[in-house]
Design a protein around this motif. Structure first.
Motif, PDB file in Angstrom:
ATOM      1  N   LEU A  53       0.805  -1.216   0.000  1.00 10.42           N
ATOM      2  CA  LEU A  53       0.000   0.000   0.000  1.00 10.42           C
ATOM      3  C   LEU A  53       0.839   1.267   0.000  1.00 10.42           C
ATOM      4  O   LEU A  53       0.487   2.257  -0.631  1.00 10.42           O
ATOM      5  N   ASN A  54       1.943   1.263   0.710  1.00 11.10           N
ATOM      6  CA  ASN A  54       2.719   2.485   0.867  1.00 11.10           C
ATOM      7  C   ASN A  54       3.452   2.841  -0.423  1.00 11.10           C
ATOM      8  O   ASN A  54       4.324   2.120  -0.866  1.00 11.10           O
ATOM      9  N   ILE A  55       3.095   3.985  -0.978  1.00 12.34           N
ATOM     10  CA  ILE A  55       3.735   4.434  -2.217  1.00 12.34           C
ATOM     11  C   ILE A  55       5.050   5.152  -1.938  1.00 12.34           C
ATOM     12  O   ILE A  55       5.900   5.254  -2.790  1.00 12.34           O
ATOM     13  N   ALA A  56       5.203   5.698  -0.733  1.00  9.60           N
ATOM     14  CA  ALA A  56       6.430   6.394  -0.337  1.00  9.60           C
ATOM     15  C   ALA A  56       7.274   5.412   0.463  1.00  9.60           C
ATOM     16  O   ALA A  56       7.238   5.376   1.678  1.00  9.60           O
ATOM     17  N   SER A  57       8.019   4.580  -0.235  1.00 12.03           N
ATOM     18  CA  SER A  57       8.651   3.428   0.397  1.00 12.03           C
ATOM     19  C   SER A  57       9.949   3.719   1.142  1.00 12.03           C
ATOM     20  O   SER A  57      10.503   2.836   1.756  1.00 12.03           O
ATOM     21  N   TYR A  58      10.428   4.943   1.098  1.00 11.24           N
ATOM     22  CA  TYR A  58      11.655   5.273   1.809  1.00 11.24           C
ATOM     23  C   TYR A  58      11.360   6.275   2.919  1.00 11.24           C
ATOM     24  O   TYR A  58      10.492   7.136   2.781  1.00 11.24           O
ATOM     25  N   ALA A  59      12.108   6.163   4.003  1.00 12.03           N
ATOM     26  CA  ALA A  59      11.869   7.013   5.171  1.00 12.03           C
ATOM     27  C   ALA A  59      12.008   8.500   4.848  1.00 12.03           C
ATOM     28  O   ALA A  59      11.328   9.327   5.447  1.00 12.03           O
ATOM     29  N   ASP A  60      12.865   8.850   3.911  1.00 13.00           N
ATOM     30  CA  ASP A  60      13.080  10.262   3.596  1.00 13.00           C
ATOM     31  C   ASP A  60      12.203  10.760   2.441  1.00 13.00           C
ATOM     32  O   ASP A  60      12.433  11.835   1.899  1.00 13.00           O
ATOM     33  N   SER A  61      11.182  10.011   2.069  1.00 21.23           N
ATOM     34  CA  SER A  61      10.323  10.384   0.938  1.00 21.23           C
ATOM     35  C   SER A  61       9.467  11.597   1.260  1.00 21.23           C
ATOM     36  O   SER A  61       8.971  11.752   2.379  1.00 21.23           O
ATOM     37  N   ASN A  62       9.303  12.439   0.257  1.00 20.46           N
ATOM     38  CA  ASN A  62       8.378  13.568   0.327  1.00 20.46           C
ATOM     39  C   ASN A  62       7.374  13.420  -0.801  1.00 20.46           C
ATOM     40  O   ASN A  62       7.754  13.121  -1.936  1.00 20.46           O
ATOM     41  N   ILE A  63       6.110  13.646  -0.493  1.00 26.98           N
ATOM     42  CA  ILE A  63       5.057  13.589  -1.501  1.00 26.98           C
ATOM     43  C   ILE A  63       4.536  15.004  -1.717  1.00 26.98           C
ATOM     44  O   ILE A  63       4.170  15.685  -0.758  1.00 26.98           O
ATOM     45  N   ASN A  64       4.517  15.428  -2.961  1.00 22.94           N
ATOM     46  CA  ASN A  64       3.959  16.723  -3.328  1.00 22.94           C
ATOM     47  C   ASN A  64       2.740  16.491  -4.204  1.00 22.94           C
ATOM     48  O   ASN A  64       2.828  15.776  -5.202  1.00 22.94           O
ATOM     49  N   ILE A  65       1.631  17.096  -3.824  1.00 22.40           N
ATOM     50  CA  ILE A  65       0.400  16.979  -4.595  1.00 22.40           C
ATOM     51  C   ILE A  65       0.350  18.139  -5.580  1.00 22.40           C
ATOM     52  O   ILE A  65       0.416  19.300  -5.190  1.00 22.40           O
ATOM     53  N   ASN A  66       0.228  17.816  -6.870  1.00 22.82           N
ATOM     54  CA  ASN A  66       0.155  18.844  -7.910  1.00 22.82           C
ATOM     55  C   ASN A  66      -1.273  19.259  -8.205  1.00 22.82           C
ATOM     56  O   ASN A  66      -1.547  20.425  -8.431  1.00 22.82           O
ATOM     57  N   SER A  67      -2.181  18.284  -8.255  1.00 21.55           N
ATOM     58  CA  SER A  67      -3.579  18.608  -8.540  1.00 21.55           C
ATOM     59  C   SER A  67      -4.485  17.497  -8.031  1.00 21.55           C
ATOM     60  O   SER A  67      -4.057  16.363  -7.846  1.00 21.55           O
ATOM     61  N   ALA A  78     -15.336   9.918  -6.084  1.00 24.36           N
ATOM     62  CA  ALA A  78     -14.154   9.586  -6.882  1.00 24.36           C
ATOM     63  C   ALA A  78     -13.142  10.725  -6.740  1.00 24.36           C
ATOM     64  O   ALA A  78     -13.504  11.899  -6.800  1.00 24.36           O
ATOM     65  N   ILE A  79     -11.884  10.338  -6.542  1.00 23.35           N
ATOM     66  CA  ILE A  79     -10.813  11.323  -6.376  1.00 23.35           C
ATOM     67  C   ILE A  79      -9.648  10.915  -7.263  1.00 23.35           C
ATOM     68  O   ILE A  79      -9.229   9.759  -7.247  1.00 23.35           O
ATOM     69  N   VAL A  80      -9.131  11.860  -8.028  1.00 27.21           N
ATOM     70  CA  VAL A  80      -7.927  11.633  -8.826  1.00 27.21           C
ATOM     71  C   VAL A  80      -6.872  12.621  -8.339  1.00 27.21           C
ATOM     72  O   VAL A  80      -7.129  13.829  -8.266  1.00 27.21           O
ATOM     73  N   VAL A  81      -5.712  12.094  -7.994  1.00 29.42           N
ATOM     74  CA  VAL A  81      -4.617  12.917  -7.477  1.00 29.42           C
ATOM     75  C   VAL A  81      -3.416  12.751  -8.399  1.00 29.42           C
ATOM     76  O   VAL A  81      -3.073  11.633  -8.781  1.00 29.42           O
ATOM     77  N   THR A  82      -2.792  13.861  -8.760  1.00 32.04           N
ATOM     78  CA  THR A  82      -1.512  13.795  -9.452  1.00 32.04           C
ATOM     79  C   THR A  82      -0.484  14.468  -8.563  1.00 32.04           C
ATOM     80  O   THR A  82      -0.783  15.437  -7.857  1.00 32.04           O
ATOM     81  N   GLY A  83       0.717  13.920  -8.581  1.00 31.37           N
ATOM     82  CA  GLY A  83       1.748  14.477  -7.727  1.00 31.37           C
ATOM     83  C   GLY A  83       3.099  13.895  -8.050  1.00 31.37           C
ATOM     84  O   GLY A  83       3.299  13.282  -9.102  1.00 31.37           O
ATOM     85  N   SER A  84       4.015  14.075  -7.108  1.00 30.09           N
ATOM     86  CA  SER A  84       5.351  13.524  -7.270  1.00 30.09           C
ATOM     87  C   SER A  84       5.853  13.008  -5.933  1.00 30.09           C
ATOM     88  O   SER A  84       5.449  13.485  -4.873  1.00 30.09           O
TER      89      SER A  84
END
Length: 140
Positions: A53-67, A78-84
């Motif tokens: 389930l975890n998409i941020a698999s490293y302890a130092d990961s940062n997730i930024n939501i773009n839209s 329904a929710i669609v998220v784009t990010g990095s």
């Protein structure tokens, strides 16, 4: 609170938990949920993929939501998220789609798909691969 407000709160919490308490991610999912990840051949039941389930698999990961796109319906949200995701000086774009349903006075994920988005220079490569005759039934 409205469904839109609930969706916004869900998005904040989901990605906060992804990076701060990933072992709590299963609490967001209905036990019958279907989940899709890039490594899966097809969506699989939630119970078979709780470790994926975890998409941020490293302890130092940062997730930024773009839209985000939020589409409320009578029976679901329904929710669609784009990010990095940035980790170890590597950044990858992603899209994630959630279907949430109200169960026992709480929103649960009933379907969810995560996919990395590869940077693509041109839509032409995709368009050229589409067989126009096979798509005719969409246009009639």
């Amino acid at each position: 609170m409205s469904m839109i407000d609930d969706a916004k709160e869900f998005i904040k919490l989901y990605y906060l938990i992804s990076t701060s308490k990933p072992l709590d991610l299963p609490k967001f999912y209905d036990e019958m949920a279907l989940v899709s990840r890039p490594s899966f051949e097809h969506p699989i039941p939630f119970g078979e993929c709780t470790k994926s389930l975890n998409i941020a698999s490293y302890a130092d990961s940062n997730i930024n939501i773009n839209s985000t796109v939020i589409l409320p319906n009578n029976d679901y949200l329904a929710i669609v998220v784009t990010g990095s995701i940035k980790s170890n000086d590597n950044e990858r774009l992603f899209t994630q789609t959630f279907i949430l349903q109200d169960k026992a006075d709480r929103l649960y994920i009933t379907s969810e798909a995560f996919q990395f988005v590869e940077r693509y220079n041109s839509l032409n490569n995709y368009v050229e691969s589409v067989d126009e005759q096979k798509g005719d039934h969409f246009l009639s």
